[in-house]
Every structure is written in C-alpha cells, then in structure tokens.
Design an enzyme around this catalytic site. Sequence first.
Site, PDB file in Angstrom:
ATOM      1  N   GLU A   1       0.819  -1.199   0.000  1.00  0.00           N
ATOM      2  CA  GLU A   1       0.000   0.000   0.000  1.00  0.00           C
ATOM      3  C   GLU A   1       0.865   1.266   0.000  1.00  0.00           C
ATOM      4  O   GLU A   1       0.594   2.240   0.699  1.00  0.00           O
ATOM      5  CB  GLU A   1      -0.972  -0.008   1.180  1.00  0.00           C
ATOM      6  CG  GLU A   1      -1.896  -1.212   1.149  1.00  0.00           C
ATOM      7  CD  GLU A   1      -2.935  -1.193   2.251  1.00  0.00           C
ATOM      8  OE1 GLU A   1      -2.799  -0.388   3.181  1.00  0.00           O
ATOM      9  OE2 GLU A   1      -3.895  -1.989   2.168  1.00  0.00           O
TER      10      GLU A   1
ATOM     11  N   GLU B   1      -5.309  -9.299   0.314  1.00  0.00           N
ATOM     12  CA  GLU B   1      -5.822  -9.261   1.688  1.00  0.00           C
ATOM     13  C   GLU B   1      -7.333  -9.110   1.659  1.00  0.00           C
ATOM     14  O   GLU B   1      -7.876  -8.291   0.907  1.00  0.00           O
ATOM     15  CB  GLU B   1      -5.235  -8.086   2.491  1.00  0.00           C
ATOM     16  CG  GLU B   1      -3.774  -8.210   2.832  1.00  0.00           C
ATOM     17  CD  GLU B   1      -3.281  -7.003   3.638  1.00  0.00           C
ATOM     18  OE1 GLU B   1      -4.137  -6.244   4.166  1.00  0.00           O
ATOM     19  OE2 GLU B   1      -2.060  -6.811   3.738  1.00  0.00           O
TER      20      GLU B   1
END
Length: 1083
Positions: free
Chosen positions: A139, A286
């Site tokens: 991220e 995820e």
Amino acid sequence: MANSKLTTYLILIICSCFTVPSTAKTSTLVQEIKQQSQVQDKEPFVGVNLGTDVSDLLSATDLVSFLQVQKISHIRLYDANQDILKALAKTKIRVIISVPNNQLLAIGSSNTTAASWIDRYVVAYYPETLITGIAVGDEVLTTVPSSAPLLLPAIQSLYGALVAANLHTQIKVSTPHAASIILDTFPPSQAYFNQSLTSVMVPLLQFLSRTDSPLMMNLYPYYVFMENKGVVPLDNSLFKPLTPSKEMVDPNTLLHYTNVLDAMIDAAYVSMKNLNVTDVVVLVTESGWPSKGDSKEPYATKDNADTYNSNLIKHVLDRSGTPLHPEITSSVYIYELFNEDLRSPPVSEANWGLFYSNSTPVYLLHVSGSGTFLANDTTNQTFCIAMDGIDSKTLQTALDWACGPGRANCSEIQPGESCYQPNNVKNHASYAFDSYYQMEGKASGSCDFKGVAMITTTDPSHGSCVFPGSKMVSNKTRTVLNSTEVSGAAESLKHDSPLWIPFCTYVAVSGADETSAEPCTIPNCNSRAVFSVFKVEKTKQMQDSKFVVYSFIACILFLGVNGESPYRFFTLKVTHGDIYPLGVKQKGILINGQFPGPTIDAVTNDNLIIHVYNYLNVPFLISWNGVQQRRNSWQDGVLGTNCPIRPGKNFTYVLQVKDQIGTFFYFPSLFFHKAAGGYGSIRIWSRPKIPVPFPTPAGDFTVLAGDWYKRNHYVLRRYLESGHSLPFPDGLVINGRGWNGYTFTVDPGRTYRFRVSNVGISTSINFRIQSHKLKLIEVEGSHTLQNTYHSFDIHLGQSYSFLVTADQAPQDYYVVASSRFTPRVLTTTAILHYSNSRKGVSGLIPWAPTFQIAPSLMQARSIRWNLTASGPRPNPQGSYHYGMITPSRTIMLANSAPYINGKQRYAVNGVSYVPPDTPLKLADYFKIPGVFNLGSIPTRPPSGNNAYLQTSVMAADFREYVEIVFQNWENTVQSWHIDGYSFFVVGMDGGQWTPDSRRSYNLIDAVSRCTTQVYPRSWTAIYMALDNVGMWNIRSENWARQYLGQQFYLRVYSPANSWRDEYPIPKHALLCGRARGRRTRPL
C-alpha cells in the site's frame, strides 16, 4: 496491516487466478515441480497472510507442519523470512514473498541491490521452495506516498534480476494496493483510479500487462460496511443470500451485486479499463473480518468473522466469478492466519486471525463441501445410516428405493467394490441412505426412509469403504450431479494449456483462427457477462483488438439509445459428471453442473448472448431447437453451420428470438452427446403488454421427458458406427430422473402451465397426469385452440404447453410419461404434489394408448391455430392467409433404412448424409470448392432401392413458397425437424401421398410449428415460406437415424448479398477444416 484500510470504498475489485505458467528451459527439478503443481497454479485458490507480530509464534518448522495439517497451500509473507523459506522446501506450499516498504529506496535506486536481493531470497531457495510472486512494498501509494516515485523502478529492477536468473515466467512481480486508490466505487461502472496517481498507475499497469502479472489489491468489505452503515446492508457484506430487492444494482449495466466484494472487484476492472488496460487480472492479497473489537466496532464478532470467511472461501472455490466477469474467479489471501496480539489498538487490529498463536482456532469455519482448504472445519459432519433393530425386509425395501427412484449412488456396494463387505442389508442400506442424504444436501426429511434411518455424527466409514459424507473423500476430484466441482477431464484440459491471458472483448482478434484466438464476449449490460480467455501469441494482437472492443461498445451504447431490443446474457459451462437417471452411475454431460441444464428465459425479440465453455475432452456444439435464427444460420449450432468448440475453448452465440414466443429446448448436437444429457429448456415469453389467450398461470413448470439408455453415450455411438441399430431404450426419465424422482408442487384450486418437451433420442411418448385434464395452449410458438385432453402424444423433438388446474382432492398424483408405438411399453412417473397433501400417490397409473395409431392421428389433426390470439406471427409472408398462396413447387422427402457397404445407414431420397471436413456455411461463404454440390439430393425419391453416401445439400431460393411432403414407407413413426423455420402442418394421412391428397388439407387454421411426426406407412404435408436466408438443417429427430444419415441441408439463397437478407459472418466465428486460416471480415 488492516488499519490502513480505513478508507471510503463502497464496492470495488478482484477476480482471477494468479497463474504461474512457465516457458523457461530450467532444470529437470523445476519442470517436475511445475508439472506436479499445475492444477493448483491454474485454479482459483484461497491462501492466507502470515503476520509475525505474534508473542509466541511457532518455529518455522512447526509453522510449516501446521500449514500442511491445515491443508493450506498458498501463503503470503510480509517479508522474505529465510527460516520460513527454508522450511517450506519440498512441501508444495506456494508462497508470495515481500519487499518491506523500508527497502524500496535501496532496491529502486540500484539494479545491483535488486539482483543481490533476488539471489539471496529467491535463487537460493527456488525451485525447492515454490515462490510464485514478489509483493514489492505494501500500500505504498497511500501509506508512504513519498516513496511512490521509487515503486516502479524497484519493481522493474527486481523483474530484471528475475530475467537474468531465467525465472521471470515462473515468478510474478507486483505491488499490493489499498482499495482507496479507486474513487467513486459504486456503481462499479463509474469507478476510476485517483487521478493524482495516474502518472504512477499508467506505467505500472502497462508493466503488469507486459509481464502477465496481476494487480494486487487489499479489499475489506468490513470497512465498506462500517463507513456506510445504513447504505450497505450487513448481509451484503457477509455474502449472505439476499432477496432481489436488497441486491445492489448498477444502473448503467443493470448488473445485480449480491455481495460487496464482487462489486469492489468489478470496480477495479472498470478502473483499469478506463486507463486502456484490459488484460491484467486482479489478485486479492488481503481480505477478512475481525472477530473482536472495541465498543466502536460492534460488528467485529466471531459470528460475523466466521460467516464472512466461510462464505468467502465457498465463493472462491465455487468459481463464482463476478457479475461483470463470471468466468474469472479471483484467488484471495485471507487476512490473516494468526491473531497478531502485539499489534497496536484498536482492538480489532489484533483479532483478524483464523487461529490463536497456540494454533487453536478462533472459531470453526463452516466450509464443508467447498474443497480441501482448512482442516479446522469440524462442523456439519453428519451421516445417515440404518437404525438398529430394523428387519431385513423393511430395510431392503428402503434400500431398493434409495438406489432406484431415489437416485442414490449405489455403485460402491456392488460385488467387488469397496463397500460391498460386510455383505448384509444393513451395511448396504446405510451406505445408500448416506449417499441419498448427502446428495440432497442433508435437507430436512432426507434421512428418514419411513422411520428406518437415523442421523449420526460418527463417521461410518470402515476399512477401504469411505462413506459419501466423510471428509476422507474431499481430496478426490470428482463431478457429481448439481456439483460445482469440475471433472478431472475438464481440469486436465485447462492445465495442459499454454499461457492464458484474460481479455474482455466482444470479438476475436482480427484474422483469428483456431490456432491464434478463440471467441470472446461482450460487456454485460443486463445480468451476466464473461471475462473471456484468449490464447495470445502477439501483444500487438491485443492492442489491435482494443479498438475493436471500444468500437463495439460504442455501437451497443448507440443502439441502446435508439431503442434496440434488450440483451440477456447467459454462461453455459459444459463438463462431464456422474449422473444416475435410472439409478446406475453414468458419465453424463452437465451444463453449469446441472442435468438437465439451466433454463434460458427470454422475451420476444430479445438478443441472447450465450457464452459456452467446453470443459469436455472432445469437441462440442449446442443447438437451439426451435429458435429460428432469423437471417443468422451462423448461430445454429450444428455441424453444417458451425465449427465445433474445441476442448478447453469457448464460443459466444449471439441470437435473437425475433418474433417468437413459446416452448423450445437446447441440446448438444455432436458425437451422440444428446444421449448423455446436456439439454435444457428455452422459454420465450410474450412481451408484457401483449395479451395472451389465457389467464396468467400460478406457476410455470418445465417437463423434459424422453427415453434413456443405461449405456454411456460413447458405447451407443460405437454401436451405430459399427453398422448396427440401437438396442431398445432401458427406460424413460422426467427432468433427468426415473420413477417418482421429480416433484411438481401446486396449490389447490390454482392453474399451472406445464411446458413438455420430448428430448429423447428414439421413442415417442404419451404424457398425462393422474385425474387431471390437459388444456393445450401452445405448440412450439403458436397459440392453439384450447382443446382438453386426458393424455397427449409427444413425438421426438416436439414441445407443447398445457394448462393444468389443481382441482382434485388434496393428495399426490402421478405425472406419467410412457412410450408409444414400441414393442414393449416403457413408463416413468413424477409426482404432482398438492401443497396441503398428507397422502402419497395411490391407485393405478392412468392408462393411455400404446401402439394404436388412429387415436394419435386424430389427436394430431385436432390441433388448430388460435387465429384470435395476439402475439408474433410466424413466417410473415404466409402467416395470415397461408392457404390462399399457391406453392411454387412440391418437394417430397422419403426416409429409408438401407444397408450401404454392409452397414446400417439411414437416408432421405436415397442419399445418406455424411458430414464434410468443413462446415457447409463456411464453405459457401468462402467459396471453397469440393465441400458440397448443390442438387446433391433429389427433390423427389428415386425409383428403386439404391442408396449412396453424399454430403447432401438442396438448393432453394429466398421467398419461395413451397409444399413439402414427408413420405414414410417404414413401420416406425418418423419425426422431422427443420431449423430456421416454422411451417404449417396442412395435412397427414395413411398411404401414398398424391395430388388428390390436397383435398384433405386444412387451409384455414393449421398450426405453425418446427417439428412434425409422420406415422408408419403414412404421409405428412407442410407449407413453408422460405423467408430466412441461410444453410438450414432438415433432420430426423430420431437421433440414431440422424447420426447415420437421415438429414440434409437446405440452402436458401438470396443473390442480393445484403444485410437486409442475411447477417454477415460473425467476426468471432470459429474457422476449421479448409476454412482455417482465412479471415472473417473487418468490423
């Protein structure tokens, strides 16, 4: 890790397997490991993330042992822990390793550092440790935006090092993103990447496209729900079943979203498409749900976590795909394996795990039947066995029912099989009871058998005998009736394929042939669409095809604005599977895991986009019995018009049900596949504002009835090919089931529509319902005078609709199908069940005619067209006054059963059809000589009994109006079908047809239909307006006769060569035989 996901996503991304194909020539060990793991690499999977902020983390060795015990085959590490990598060696567990964010600077600024990192963490362990991917940072664009300029250089440096090590085709490089990089996420069709990130995302996506790497996304419906409570339902976030009113609907595409994750996935695909990237798939790195939270997180509970992750696992392993791309099922890594108790608040941050650090489960997942992922599922393990103390005679009666009408799989209790011993009634009954109980999904009441069975939680398996409900069978790859698992044969087809790249488009790559591309699909704008698969040989082909995609979409949008008829989208996945129509295990053909296949519903003039995926190990075609394919024989689905869909490939049929209503069916048209199932119903409804000549029924039932053989279809085919006739059928089935195997539930006093089709291959049937009357209302698209019958003859390939009123005493009644005109009468039954019934079927099965011809002939003549009914009219040239038009010529067709070269054949006018090496329609279009000759079949039967083999094609002119006489001099009933047309059945009678026979014609209200019978030593006459240009199959519906030559093609020709008369060859048409390598046409 999850804390950074607190952003506003309303619905976004993921789909598709993370494949790791390999073309590099490496060591023998590499090749061996890759071959052993091919199945896992190319199928959607569920993996887990392994965080290490755990106070008492297992040692690397114990951790890997734990993963193996839990049957976890894919993990993702947040670093490249060398102890874990070493412990994973030779375990076949696949791992994604990661470059932490704090290492981006070093790797992104130095190729040498990147090469050193690859040597240290990849080359040192691969291939003994199956490293499948490298996640560069985590991220980065949202958590450390200052490092964004380093992200792509780091990825490229690592990829360059993999190239140098010749590992770039085995190991993919990408970077996980937070869902917040996508804005305006619902509806998905409006989603786009944050424009401030365009300078990074465009070159990154181009890199992923070029290297066949996935877009990694971290997606959390939990946060979508928490930030949008009151807008996003909790059930939608948890994958729970929803009523249609609660489903989220994209107003631009009309796609229905039953869960948040699918919408998030589709938003990601739309965002990529907005940047002109359509060949990158999404890998969910995820996703999860916390099991505990503080007072501000009341929905972080064990029950919700259990529900989300259990349903997520089922969703992936069921290969459900997304509404926009149902053929691409994304693999998902659950966040996470262990609760990371060392993480900082809030409380939920430490409670995302499936297990505590001591390896005990936080909660028990409910994933039974969804594959082999995770062994902490101990729920729902129940079995059905025979009770103690029941006498053998009573048990034997229940056992006979389970293995017969109950359709339980009793093959394992046959002599010599694994569950035959101990050879006693109780043991055999227990196995049969459990087979039925598991097949019925453990439904309430399915373990009773009139009080002789009981449910137990103790696994009754013993020795080599494994009961159907045992977890010991979960490792077996199998396909069963109504299962979502693909057969082993289908798996091998997919695994033998070279590099596959998903590509979303409507037409194939320009100049495609069977070696370069396969047909694809169009974006879904109604219910379902497909993310098609292409075998891509050249990147340029994909770039060129983007223009085609956008042009087509623009056309669709333009046509939509201008009021084009609606589009409906269907996906049909064709697999082999075990079926038990007559209580015996057979290799059947399933459509979407079902036998019969799913019903195709449409409304008059709808456009149908039907994506067919062939997972068989042989070529396959589907044809659409009764759908007229106006101006479009390209889509007829028979060997004379279409190339077969090769194993492991797909084709998209584009049909329009122009000016049609009524009851029809689809079926497999090649290799005697029809004897293995693969058929399903087609219902074409009238437009809502068009009145129909009967009140709206309380319900609509489909009855697909016909004869059935216990022998597998390929055995029957060998009979025919060896020159023999088929044996007599073994029985009849209704909706794929034998005696009392199917139930129609009705409410007393209400009226229901029964759509009945004879989908058999060799016999006519009689249909009736005990103590109830049948009111005929429709025949193959024509409303009829509403005559009432006690029983009705339905010949091969024919379809009828009846109204049945539940006006009898509340109990169960027989629904009966029996054979007609056969030396031995075959009978089967289903059940008409009154909803308030407390009494089963009783009494004798109602009588019906057996071999008598006269009652059937009189009944056929009583079928008349309802001239006052509204709705589409068949054959516009002659619809209203067909009897006032003089036919331009008479064609007489006589069937025969000659022996040619010592083998049984069947013929029309002395010609026994043999299929050519190239579909006739393609040969005609490309003007390929030597495939067929017009006039190769005479228009009248020749004198004498000579017959010969020929690819027979009859010539006809557009807008001719012809009389066709079917003359049958054999002692069996014939059933004839004409593709592309409805015709008026004007007369039928016994003996030889002569011109004087016209005096008996019905020239006022003859019914219009597409299939007609010809009784033994009789004739049937039809009038037909040749108003549909194309190459049309005229065939016997007796499938053995059709297979051995009783068919030919009618070429209806227009010299205008205009789209007004006939559609052009589809851009995505399959090309084979002598047409292979040719081009279809420019868009």
